[in-house]
Design an enzyme around this catalytic site. Structure first.
Site, PDB file in Angstrom:
ATOM      1  N   LEU A 109       0.868  -1.174   0.000  1.00 56.14           N
ATOM      2  CA  LEU A 109       0.000   0.000   0.000  1.00 56.14           C
ATOM      3  C   LEU A 109       0.906   1.225   0.000  1.00 56.14           C
ATOM      4  O   LEU A 109       1.816   1.318   0.823  1.00 56.14           O
ATOM      5  CB  LEU A 109      -0.910   0.041   1.243  1.00 56.14           C
ATOM      6  CG  LEU A 109      -2.088  -0.935   1.319  1.00 56.14           C
ATOM      7  CD1 LEU A 109      -2.863  -0.693   2.597  1.00 56.14           C
ATOM      8  CD2 LEU A 109      -3.008  -0.796   0.113  1.00 56.14           C
ATOM      9  N   ASP A 110       0.672   2.143  -0.920  1.00 54.92           N
ATOM     10  CA  ASP A 110       1.462   3.370  -0.930  1.00 54.92           C
ATOM     11  C   ASP A 110       1.325   4.089   0.407  1.00 54.92           C
ATOM     12  O   ASP A 110       0.319   3.949   1.101  1.00 54.92           O
ATOM     13  CB  ASP A 110       1.003   4.296  -2.060  1.00 54.92           C
ATOM     14  CG  ASP A 110       1.410   3.782  -3.431  1.00 54.92           C
ATOM     15  OD1 ASP A 110       2.302   2.908  -3.482  1.00 54.92           O
ATOM     16  OD2 ASP A 110       0.842   4.244  -4.430  1.00 54.92           O
ATOM     17  N   ARG A 111       2.310   4.895   0.734  1.00 54.95           N
ATOM     18  CA  ARG A 111       2.356   5.548   2.046  1.00 54.95           C
ATOM     19  C   ARG A 111       1.103   6.377   2.322  1.00 54.95           C
ATOM     20  O   ARG A 111       0.585   6.391   3.447  1.00 54.95           O
ATOM     21  CB  ARG A 111       3.609   6.432   2.131  1.00 54.95           C
ATOM     22  CG  ARG A 111       3.877   6.992   3.519  1.00 54.95           C
ATOM     23  CD  ARG A 111       5.199   7.732   3.552  1.00 54.95           C
ATOM     24  NE  ARG A 111       5.175   8.901   2.680  1.00 54.95           N
ATOM     25  CZ  ARG A 111       4.666  10.084   3.035  1.00 54.95           C
ATOM     26  NH1 ARG A 111       4.140  10.251   4.230  1.00 54.95           N
ATOM     27  NH2 ARG A 111       4.687  11.101   2.197  1.00 54.95           N
ATOM     28  N   VAL A 127      -1.881   5.943   1.082  1.00 55.28           N
ATOM     29  CA  VAL A 127      -3.096   5.145   0.943  1.00 55.28           C
ATOM     30  C   VAL A 127      -3.389   4.447   2.268  1.00 55.28           C
ATOM     31  O   VAL A 127      -2.478   3.974   2.954  1.00 55.28           O
ATOM     32  CB  VAL A 127      -2.945   4.106  -0.188  1.00 55.28           C
ATOM     33  CG1 VAL A 127      -4.181   3.216  -0.284  1.00 55.28           C
ATOM     34  CG2 VAL A 127      -2.691   4.813  -1.514  1.00 55.28           C
TER      35      VAL A 127
END
Length: 306
Positions: A101-103, A105
């Site tokens: 998961l992107d930071r 998100v």
């Protein structure tokens, strides 16, 4: 102070040690001896949200990851990570993140508690057996009918930005990037924003964000793909700073390092190159499933359009 002088000072004051012992600058390191370097690190700030444990099983832990916190140590993030927080606050270690998961998100994050379980999930991901669902709050009134975006994702690592690439009619030039496909379904709308279910078939960097932009309905607060102008963002907590042992283990120190004369960042709390004013991206992972298992995460507050 130049680099050589810093290294000499670090040895003299005990920041650089051999097998845990202080040594003179003239000391010659022997075979199998371990060099430890203790330094004063400034951790980038993150938003003040708890890492909520959703399920804790013998071989799997699922959590609701807050936005702004990276999954694992990267860059100057060490303690302010999901893995670091779960170890420090809940004694959960080792943990193996199953997916990324992107930071910025938020949402469901699955972590295996053993390498064998992580490999089990990896095989399912590579076999295309896992179904992923996210929700996004986008700008505009999204169409009622299901929309499928099938456009390559070309990621520029230098700019940390991706673009959607499609071939023009009659153009035989190879399309840049990796193949990517995402299905979108409108859940609700108020005419200004829409809540959209996002089901990525592939898993490319920034895929959902870029495909929504490509469809003409970017995430409503996604400054990277919505606007080139950066505004002041919501408040965040101060950066934590600590002394760590860089050889094998991270070791916290009770010593007062509020201002460190050998630190290139002091007296500033926040390390250079990090935005101290940011907010949660309106993109949230809600569900991962495969034959035999399903994990879910509650919706965030911004999912309500009323």
């Amino acid at each position: 102070m130049d680099c050589d002088a810093l290294q000499v000072s670090a040895v003299k004051c005990g920041r650089i040690r051999v097998d845990g012992e202080m040594v003179p600058v003239s000391y010659i390191v022997k075979t199998s001896e371990k060099i430890s370097h203790f330094l004063h690190r400034h951790e980038p700030p993150v938003l003040t949200s708890d890492v909520l444990i959703l399920q804790k099983e013998p071989d799997v832990v699922t959590v609701c990851k807050p936005a702004s916190i990276p999954v694992h140590p990267c860059g100057q993030y060490r303690k302010n990570t999901v893995v670091g927080i779960l170890e420090a606050e809940h004694g959960l270690a080792p943990l193996f993140p199953v997916h990324r998961l992107d930071r910025l998100v938020s949402g469901l994050l699955i972590l295996a508690r053993s390498a064998s379980k992580a490999d089990f999930f990896r095989q399912q991901i590579e076999g295309g057996m896992i179904k992923k669902q996210y929700i996004a709050r986008v700008a505009g009134e999204f169409p009622e009918q299901e929309q499928v975006v099938d456009a390559n994702i070309n990621h520029n690592a230098r700019e940390q930005r991706s673009t959607a690439e499609v071939g023009a009619c009659g153009d035989t030039t190879p399309i840049k990037g990796k193949t990517a496909c995402t299905k979108f379904t409108r859940l609700s709308t108020n005419g200004v924003h829409s809540l959209v279910l996002c089901e990525p078939v592939t898993g490319r960097t920034h895929q959902i964000r870029v495909h929504l932009q490509h469809a003409g309905y970017p995430i409503a607060n996604d400054l990277l793909y919505l606007s080139k102008h950066v505004n002041d963002r919501s408040a965040s907590i101060p950066a934590s700073d600590f002394c760590e042992n860089l050889s094998t283990e991270h070791v916290d120190s009770n010593e007062d390092f509020s201002i460190d004369p050998m630190c290139t960042n002091c007296p500033d709390l926040v390390p250079k190159g990090y935005n101290v004013h940011e907010e949660a991206l309106w993109l949230h992972c809600v569900r991962y499933s495969a034959p035999g298992w399903t994990y879910e995460c509650p919706y965030p507050d911004w999912a309500s359009l009323s």
